[in-house]
Design an enzyme around this catalytic site. Structure first.
Site, mmCIF file in Angstrom:
data_model
loop_
_atom_site.group_PDB
_atom_site.id
_atom_site.type_symbol
_atom_site.label_atom_id
_atom_site.label_comp_id
_atom_site.label_asym_id
_atom_site.label_seq_id
_atom_site.Cartn_x
_atom_site.Cartn_y
_atom_site.Cartn_z
ATOM 1 N N ARG A 1 -1.356 0.998 -2.252
ATOM 2 C CA ARG A 1 -0.002 1.060 -1.698
ATOM 3 C C ARG A 1 0.490 -0.356 -1.434
ATOM 4 O O ARG A 1 -0.305 -1.286 -1.291
ATOM 5 C CB ARG A 1 0.009 1.857 -0.395
ATOM 6 N N ASN B 1 8.226 0.987 7.486
ATOM 7 C CA ASN B 1 6.998 1.636 7.962
ATOM 8 C C ASN B 1 6.840 1.448 9.462
ATOM 9 O O ASN B 1 6.471 2.374 10.194
ATOM 10 C CB ASN B 1 5.766 1.063 7.262
ATOM 11 N N GLU C 1 9.234 5.136 -5.239
ATOM 12 C CA GLU C 1 8.907 6.190 -4.285
ATOM 13 C C GLU C 1 9.845 7.384 -4.449
ATOM 14 O O GLU C 1 10.980 7.249 -4.945
ATOM 15 C CB GLU C 1 9.000 5.628 -2.858
ATOM 16 N N HIS D 1 3.641 3.422 -4.311
ATOM 17 C CA HIS D 1 3.988 4.080 -3.056
ATOM 18 C C HIS D 1 3.118 5.318 -2.852
ATOM 19 O O HIS D 1 2.492 5.822 -3.778
ATOM 20 C CB HIS D 1 5.465 4.458 -3.071
#
Length: 517
Positions: free
Chosen positions: A299, A306, A390, A456
């Protein structure tokens, strides 16, 4: 004619006024760093629209899974000497068809049918002059073809005809063997729906490597009780020698539909392949090979979104994400490009680097060494794939799960019940992402060099599930933590796996409800 006399079906009635989502209001700023900030007006309106079933749409479009076979049935019939990777290719093709195309697929292995009749056998059994053994093999072939016929003629639940594909994993080295396949499939398949796939390998080093890494490492059923590996290798090579005396390559009969793959795609010959799905199968076969090589999945480093528990977006890295980016660059240089241990591939310096098009993956690899090597190869030159972006959360992009639960509780509940098929309003579902990720996965299949994929969580779940032979329904819950490199080595019947934690810190994202889908 007066309006009252016009038939009702011809009267043009005014349509209800459509809901217009105004995005021009700039008074509400879009997401300051404070996670408790108010939502932009256009997101608030879109959330409300997503919960309303308009009265003018009594027949809404559903999002059923696509059907790729159009009800057709096909048989992929492998051809080639032992030790060329036919079984490896058979199971990978079957998994690809099920995983990416939802096509019912079954591999029928002649060796398994033969072992049911005669058990495990040494190379002496495969001598063409051994009449008793040849009768057993003939019976095994008939049993295998019968199993294929029964599978192809099965009817799906509720009588639906969505088509299916059988894969016959056998040597089929003689013209008689291949003619028998066509004859046994009469009344089940047209001749054009039988695709012969010949696998040819002229590199003796690769043949030896395949025998040792696959037949011996995985454990071939015929030698499961043998402890002397060198004796096993010698016996298997003697089996190959006996097959070579009868081997007739494809090519003479131009009426057959076939693909002939030489030396892992160095040379490919295609004959009488027509239609969308056969073309897709041929494209996949042109990319697949039997040589083991590592894939490294990571990742991106922790992003600013995040830290705020927001999903989606295109934010830069956080300080911890930047720390991981530096650690990853150092780890890749020492363990992928310049490894101290013996590697599976001949030239690890030619390792590849794949990222998505989003900022957080690009920033994660910006410390990688890109030195130009003596042969002109650019070390770890980045290839950008939009299909590795993503999953798009649509109107919920940039929101936290708590905000989604508060503003659109019905949507939140639907996603919790079925993450695989749930589609974000004006966004994507896991099934949508699986379909677009396929092109990058097929590219990975074709590589014989190591590849580092920085992407992702949702995307890497899909890639991981595919290479480890998992059912795609399990992909949305696979753990792909931050600050970790996952090493995968695809094998004949599975995948070796190792995990390396590069930053030994508390991983706040390691849960099924992580704010990254």
């Amino acid at each position: 004619m007066a309006e009252s006399e016009i038939p009702e079906l011809l009267v043009v009635k005014k349509a209800p006024k459509p809901l217009i989502i105004d995005t021009s209001d700039t008074k509400v700023e879009s997401y300051p760093d404070d996670p408790a900030s108010p939502l932009p007006l256009h997101v608030q309106q879109a959330c409300q629209a997503a919960k309303v079933q308009p009265v003018s749409n009594p027949f809404p479009q559903n999002f059923a899974r696509p059907v790729y076979t159009n009800g057709d049935r096909f048989l992929i019939c492998l051809v080639g000497l032992p030790g060329r990777g036919k079984t490896h290719i058979s199971y990978r093709v079957a998994h690809w068809l099920v995983y990416f195309h939802d096509i019912p697929t079954k591999v029928v292995n002649l060796g398994n049918s033969r072992r049911k009749l005669a058990g495990s056998r040494s190379s002496l059994f495969f001598d063409p002059t051994n009449e008793k053994a040849q009768k057993i093999l003939d019976t095994a072939r008939l049993n295998s073809l019968k199993e294929i016929r029964e599978f192809l003629l099965e009817v799906e639940d509720e009588g639906k005809n969505i088509g299916r594909i059988a894969i016959y994993d056998a040597s089929n080295i003689t013209i008689e063997n291949r003619t028998q396949v066509i004859e046994e499939m009469k009344g089940v398949l047209p001749k054009s729906h039988i695709i012969f796939a010949e696998v040819v390998q002229t590199d003796q080093d690769k043949i030896d490597s395949h025998i040792r890494n696959v037949k011996i490492h995985v454990g071939m059923p015929d030698y499961k009780d043998s402890t002397d590996k060198e004796k096993v290798v010698d016996d298997y090579k003697q089996r190959i020698t006996k097959y070579e005396t009868e081997y007739v390559p494809l090519g003479a009969d131009k009426s057959l539909s076939f693909i002939r793959i030489v030396d892992d795609g160095r040379q490919v010959t295609v004959n009488r392949i027509k239609g969308f799905l056969p073309g897709q199968i041929v494209n996949y076969l042109m990319n697949i090979h039997t040589q083991p090589r590592p894939l490294y999945l990571s990742r991106h480093g922790e992003s600013q979104y995040n830290t705020l528990k927001k999903i989606g977006g295109n934010s830069p890295l956080s300080p911890m994400g930047e720390e991981y980016a530096k650690a990853l660059a150092s780890w890749v240089k020492e363990n992928v490009v310049n490894p101290k241990e013996k590697q599976l591939t001949k030239n690890p310096k030619h390792a590849r680097l794949y990222t998505s098009s989003l900022r957080r993956t690009i920033d994660t690899v910006r410390h990688f060494d890109h030195t130009i090597q003596e042969d002109g190869w650019v070390t770890m030159r980045r290839r950008e794939w939009r299909c590795l972006d993503e999953i798009f959360a649509g109107v919920f992009d940039g929101m936290t799960y708590e905000q989604i639960k508060e503003k659109a509780p019905q949507q939140f509940e639907l996603r919790c019940k079925n993450k695989l098929e749930y589609r974000y309003p004006r966004g994507e579902s896991y099934l949508d992402v699986i379909k677009r990720v396929e092109q990058a996965v097929v590219s990975m299949e074709g590589l014989q060099d190591p590849v580092v994929v920085v992407a992702h969580q949702a995307v890497l779940r899909i890639v991981y599930a595919y290479f480890t032979f998992m059912d795609k329904s399990k992909a949305p819950t696979i753990s792909i933590p931050l600050n970790t490199v996952i090493k995968l080595v695809p094998r004949n019947h599975g995948c070796d796996e190792e995990r390396f934690v590069l930053l030994n810190k508390e991983n706040k994202m390691d849960s099924n409800n992580a704010p990254s889908h």
